[in-house]
Each structure stands twice: as C-alpha cells, then as structure tokens.
Write a protein that holds these residues in place. Structure first.
Motif, PDB file in Angstrom:
ATOM      1  N   ARG A 112     -14.233   7.424 -11.789  1.00 32.39           N
ATOM      2  CA  ARG A 112     -12.925   6.887 -12.126  1.00 32.39           C
ATOM      3  C   ARG A 112     -11.916   8.015 -12.352  1.00 32.39           C
ATOM      4  NH1 ARG A 112     -13.368   3.011 -16.940  1.00 32.39           N
ATOM      5  NH2 ARG A 112     -13.424   4.961 -18.112  1.00 32.39           N
ATOM      6  N   GLU A 113     -10.743   7.881 -11.780  1.00 29.26           N
ATOM      7  CA  GLU A 113      -9.696   8.890 -11.920  1.00 29.26           C
ATOM      8  C   GLU A 113      -8.466   8.290 -12.557  1.00 29.26           C
ATOM      9  OE1 GLU A 113      -8.380  11.705  -9.063  1.00 29.26           O
ATOM     10  OE2 GLU A 113     -10.279  11.642  -7.980  1.00 29.26           O
TER      11      GLU A 113
ATOM     12  N   ASP B 229      -6.266  17.593  -3.244  1.00 29.14           N
ATOM     13  CA  ASP B 229      -6.264  16.140  -3.129  1.00 29.14           C
ATOM     14  C   ASP B 229      -4.838  15.707  -2.812  1.00 29.14           C
ATOM     15  OD1 ASP B 229      -6.406  13.404  -3.375  1.00 29.14           O
ATOM     16  OD2 ASP B 229      -7.173  13.404  -5.429  1.00 29.14           O
TER      17      ASP B 229
ATOM     18  N   GLN C 262     -15.297  15.962  -8.341  1.00 26.57           N
ATOM     19  CA  GLN C 262     -14.503  15.854  -9.555  1.00 26.57           C
ATOM     20  C   GLN C 262     -13.360  16.855  -9.568  1.00 26.57           C
ATOM     21  OE1 GLN C 262     -17.533  16.061 -12.773  1.00 26.57           O
ATOM     22  NE2 GLN C 262     -17.024  13.911 -13.075  1.00 26.57           N
ATOM     23  N   LYS C 263     -12.369  16.544 -10.399  1.00 23.94           N
ATOM     24  CA  LYS C 263     -11.251  17.457 -10.595  1.00 23.94           C
ATOM     25  C   LYS C 263     -11.378  18.100 -11.981  1.00 23.94           C
ATOM     26  CE  LYS C 263      -7.828  14.890  -7.893  1.00 23.94           C
ATOM     27  NZ  LYS C 263      -6.577  14.102  -7.970  1.00 23.94           N
TER      28      LYS C 263
ATOM     29  N   SER D 188      -2.199  10.795 -11.133  1.00 26.83           N
ATOM     30  CA  SER D 188      -1.294  11.884 -11.478  1.00 26.83           C
ATOM     31  C   SER D 188       0.038  11.333 -11.953  1.00 26.83           C
ATOM     32  CB  SER D 188      -1.061  12.780 -10.263  1.00 26.83           C
ATOM     33  OG  SER D 188      -2.239  13.423  -9.861  1.00 26.83           O
TER      34      SER D 188
END
Length: 650
Positions: free
Chosen positions: A165-166, A490, A508-509, A169
């Motif tokens: 899950r992100e 991304d 992942q970030k 931004s």
C-alpha cells in the motif's frame, strides 16, 4: 562439510557456511526449490557486527535438532542485510506488522511465492523467559503449513497488501511549516540533562543533528551542540582509538553497544566538521579528525575504500576489547600514570560495565597524548573484534563526503588524497558499463546498486568536486544522477529503493530515515545539487518529486524524515552559489576561494571557473582578473574582486 554459503563474499554469510543448517543464499536456485517442492521459506537476515545474530547462530543454527527440522521441512535462506537492503526493508516491515517490533537477527517465514506470513527476531533454541523456543516454533509452523494452509495463505495475502500500500504523493512541495514542526518535535523530545532525543537506547541520529545545526536557529544549534558534547564525553566514543559505537544502551551515552559502523562514523565526522564551521571551536574539528584517522588506520582496505564494520564482540564477549579495570591501566602505564588514566577516563574498581570493568569516558583532567597513545598500544595487543571487510557503495559514498569536506574545511592534504583514492576505487571497482554495483570484497564486485548507493556516491563526488575541482567527479556524478532517473523513478513521484528485479515481490520507496538518510533523501540531495551545477530541469523535477512523495512522512513523522526536511528547506530557500573566476595559481584567486570557503555554510556551492569552464554554472563567467560571482536562487550580486568585499547571503 560447508553449505552453499561457502562461495559468498559476505563475511556474515561465510560465518554460517559451516552450520549444519543447509543454508541457501537468496538466489534463483533457492527460490525455484521452494516453488518446486512447495515448501515454506525460512528467511534469516542479519549482519556481521550483530551481537544477537552471533548468539542465535551459536544456540540455534549449530543445534543438530534445529538443523534437521529446517533442512527437512523448509528452504532455509540466509541474507546479509547490508548486501540486500531492499529485502531487509521489505521484510522488516512485515516483522513489525506481525510482532509490533523489529530488529536483528530477523526471522521470517514466507510462502513459496515470497509472501511473508510469520516473523520475529531472536529466538532461543528452547523456550525461556517468556520467549518461544525456536525448535517448537518451527514444528508448529510446519504443522500449520500442512493442516491450516488456507489460513496462512490468507494471512500472507493480507500482509502483502499492507506492505504494497502506498500513500499518494502531495500535489506540491510542502510548506515551510513542515520544517518548523520537525524542529518543534526535537525541542519537545530533547533530553536537557544528557542531550539527545527521547529515552534509552540513544542513537546519534546525524541527519537530525544536521537539520538542527542548519535550520534550527539558536535553540536548535544549542541542542545539537550539547548532544555532540555529551556524546564526545561519553562511552559511545572510543577515546583511545577514535570513532563511535552504534548506539548507547543508556540515556547518558555511557555504555554503548560496541559495534562500529562505517556509515555512523562517516556521518558523525561530517556533523562534527559542520559544528566546527559554525562555532570555530577546535574540539569539534579534533573529534572529526580522530574519526577519520580511525577509518584510515583501522578500516581502510589496501585497495583504497573502507570496510563496513567492526564487531561488538571479541573472544565471545561483548565489549571485551574496549573496557578497562584499574589493574589494566596500571599494567599499561605503571602505577602513577595508570592512576592518571583512571582519573581521566573514570576507571574505578566498581566499574560501569560487566564484571567491574569500565567503559572509558571523559571524567577528569585530559590524559597527556603520549600516555593515551601508550594506553591504546597496550589495548591493541588484545584480540580485536571481528571486522566485516566488505565494501558497501553507499557507506563509502558517505565516507567520501566526510573526507572531502575535511579537506575543504581543514585544508589537510591527507584527507584530500584519501577522498581521491576512494573515488578512484569506486569508479574502478564498482562501475560497470554505466551501472553501479553495491558491494565488493577481495576483488569480487556484485549486486546491482540501490537508490541509496547512487545517491550517496553522487553526493560524495559533488563534495569531492568542490574540494579539488576535478571536472571528472562532477561528470560522473551527473551520470549517477541520470541513472537515478532512469532506473528508480516512479512516474507517480519519488524513487523506488531498487531497480526492477524479478526476485522482489514488492518494490518499496524508502522515505523514512534510519541510521542513514532515506534513499529518497540522498537522491533528492544529489539531484538538487546536480541541477545547481548543470541546470538540467529533470534533476530539479526529480528532487521535488522525491520531496512530494515524502510529504506524508514529513507531516506525520517529521523527525523520522529529517534529511528530507533539510532538502525541502534548501529547495524553498536556496543556498548560495559562488563561482570563482581567475587563474588558480594567482594568489588573488586563491584568496577569494579561501574567503568563500570560510564563509560558506554547508549547503553553499563553491566552484572554480577555470577548472571547468564548460560547466553550465560557469557560462559567461570567465574574467581577465580574479573575481567572485555570487548568486542565490535566481538572484545574483555584482561580481566581487576583493576578499574583504565578498559577503555570502545567509
């Protein structure tokens, strides 16, 4: 009979090469075996300097019953977290979600398609003190895999969805209030008695100290400097050999967990140099030089780069190499000088550590330098802690910055040569066909580099460029910046930790600082400075995209993203840029350069036009006589020809 780890370059993996556990490295063969035989994977992640990793190896992985259970019913895989930080970050998130805490050794059970379903950290072989026994746990998981497979698969699916899950931004850069909130958190968490932030255990947190020194005003600087002073007096500092341990187990910085990591010491050297620049106090420069001397003496590979870490343990005991009793001091220096050492370093019959031993700390009049060196020479006859002698790209990038900053700030030729040798090593050994590699040992380099590697090495090269003005370093940094944009970006904002890989279930970030700044913060820092040099729009867009991706972290946990808060502050209030024109051999040019360096805050960019006249930053700035061109953001001042007239905007 060694297992499959015998061919590894990682000292951590090699430590397990003779376990009865049939360990696999994380590779295609092991992952295919798990799928083919439909066996769960037991994944063990640790690192060479980890004390409890050694304990679990001795207790469990050398146990024949444990080995038999693992070999018969699981695919056991061992990973060095320092070689594969992407795996470590991903599965640490899983362990924290499952158990509410994390740490190393990390123990994770995965389905054959690499989804975690159970995990924890250290397990003793048999149950004790409320902890489940590792052997019993293996048997229960084996039974559940056979009889409750559907439930385990369901748990794995839910956990994978959580990890993937992100948070979107932000549409724009956060406002300056985010930096103010980060500073306010530090003020609230500050320990007014002992320095540092929060309760024990206490970590140095260099990125947080850097933010306070640069953006915290008088109060922030006071907190950062008091914290450095407390650490410098305490037992977390090695007063004989230089360098700092990983963290303090207590609030007073008195008793450390004794392993020494390259990344900590490189960053702490930089922070001490920054404190020296801000205050002019020699003691901060002295500590920085002491750290760098330690790295050069004890951690440098003959090829020119720096090893990863020194262990906490020697002869099977944590800290044995470092601690002293009064009898030790007398044996080293004789009765009178031994008593002076005891007074200087707080060595008492009661001690402050195990078995009446003392961790050295500054407690009285300074010991004469010749006596300190004699005491260190006596200590050096002891069995040294083990050293992890692999080379890690990102950690060496941090070291490159530290040595280059020392050369620029203190003017020491030895530091400049060390930085240049290190940069040449990284280019020669870890740069292959336009791609950076992560790790090297004994002539063998491998593993495609991660975001943090590209970012840290690029930052180090830009610091070195400002120390010797060799345009080759700026050009290579630009290549690394282009690599960041090509392999990690991304389109939705920010950067992934790793290039696309078939063996990683989730990309992942990295947006949260750990012992190092997050990969996105390092990338953003590098791209911001590359844009200042080259004026290339995608570099600035990439830096701003990383900050926008980190906006939720910055707003929810600003202290955990201090490095990105510093990048945000520099984007909103750009640091000055100084281009010095003129013959480098002309004393007038050198005088202007010296004055610019004297005034330059850490974020300032100081360059020499004649050394690289084709650089976009230098366009139109050639001059028949020495002068300084000063700009900040889009506003430039009139050229200055005399050092007394040079004033950098604050």
């Amino acid at each position: 009979m060694p297992n499959r780890l015998a061919d590894a370059t990682s000292p951590y993996l090699l430590q397990h090469a003779h376990n009865p556990v049939d360990w696999h490295p994380w590779d295609d063969e092991a992952l295919a075996l798990a799928r083919r035989e439909d066996r769960p994977i037991f994944l063990s992640i640790g690192y060479s300097a980890c004390h409890w990793c050694h304990v679990m190896e001795r207790e469990s992985f050398e146990d024949p019953d444990v080995a038999a259970e693992l070999n018969a019913h699981f695919v056991p895989i061992k990973v060095d977290r320092e070689e594969r930080p992407d795996l470590d970050d991903l599965f640490m998130g899983a362990v924290q979600a499952i158990s509410g805490r994390g740490g190393w050794p990390m123990s994770v059970w995965l389905t054959p398609d690499l989804r975690p379903f159970y995990g924890g950290t250290y397990y003793p072989p048999r149950a004790r003190q409320g902890m489940p026994g590792f052997l019993d746990l293996l048997r229960r998981i084996r039974s559940a895999w056979a009889g409750q497979r559907e439930a385990l698969e369901s748990d794995a699916g839910q956990l994978a969805a959580l990890l993937a899950r992100e948070v979107p931004s932000a549409p724009a850069l956060p406002g300056p209030e985010v930096v103010r909130e980060a500073l306010a958190w530090h003020a609230q968490a500050y320990d007014h008695r002992w320095g540092g932030f929060g309760a024990a255990p206490k970590f140095p947190q260099p990125a947080n100290l850097e933010l306070l020194l640069r953006r915290g005003g008088e109060d922030g600087r006071r907190m950062a400097l008091a914290t450095l002073d407390a650490m410098d007096r305490g037992g977390i500092r090695d007063h004989l050999g230089g360098g700092f341990a990983r963290y303090s187990v207590d609030a007073r910085w008195a008793v450390p967990h004794f392993e020494k990591m390259l990344y900590d010491n490189a960053q702490l050297a930089s922070v001490h140099l920054e404190a020296h620049r801000l205050t002019g106090e020699p003691r901060y420069a002295d500590v920085a030089v002491e750290i760098l001397d330690y790295l050069l003496r004890d951690m440098r590979d003959p090829a020119g780069a720096f090893h990863a870490s020194e262990d906490a343990d020697s002869e099977g005991h944590e800290g044995r190499f470092y601690v002293f009793t009064p009898a030790d001091a007398e044996a080293a220096l004789g009765p009178e000088d031994g008593a002076r050492a005891c007074a200087a370093y707080g060595i008492t019959p009661e001690g402050n550590f195990e078995a009446g031993a003392t961790v050295l700390h500054l407690a009285g009049p300074a010991l004469a330098e010749d006596l300190r060196l004699r005491l260190r020479a006596w200590r050096d006859r002891r069995v040294r802690p083990g050293r992890d002698d692999k080379i890690v790209a990102s950690w060496n990038g941090l070291a490159l910055s530290a040595f280059a900053q020392a050369a620029r700030t203190l003017g020491r030729e030895a530091h400049l040569r060390a930085a240049q040798d290190l940069a040449r090593f990284l280019r020669r050994e870890l740069w292959r066909d336009g791609l950076l590699l992560r790790t090297w040992r004994g002539g063998r380099a491998h593993t495609p580099a991660f975001l943090e590697d590209y970012g840290a090495v690029a930052c180090g090269l830009l610091d070195l460029y400002q120390a010797d003005f060799d345009p080759a370093w700026a050009r290579w940094a630009r290549e690394l910046g282009e690599g960041i944009l090509a392999a990690f970006q991304d389109p939705a904002g920010g950067f992934f930790a790793s290039p696309a890989r078939h063996d990683l279930p989730i990309r992942q970030k990295p947006l949260h600082d750990g012992a190092m700044p997050s990969g996105n913060a390092l990338a953003a820092r590098a791209l911001r400075n590359l844009h200042r040099l080259f004026g290339h729009g995608p570099f600035l867009e990439g830096a701003e995209g990383a900050v926008r991706a980190a906006a939720p972290w910055l707003e929810r946990s600003p202290a955990g993203a201090a490095a990105m808060a510093e990048v945000l502050a520099s984007l909103r209030a750009p640091d000055p840029e100084v281009a010095i024109a003129g013959d480098p051999a002309d004393p007038r040019t050198r005088a202007l350069l010296a004055e610019a360096r004297r005034q330059a805050a850490p974020g300032a960019l100081v360059t020499l036009v004649e050394a690289d006249p084709g650089l976009p930053l230098h366009a139109g700035r050639r001059s028949p006589e020495p002068c300084a061109f000063v700009c900040r953001g889009q506003a430039c001042l009139a050229p200055v020809k005399k050092p007394d007239d040079l004033v950098l905007p604050s």
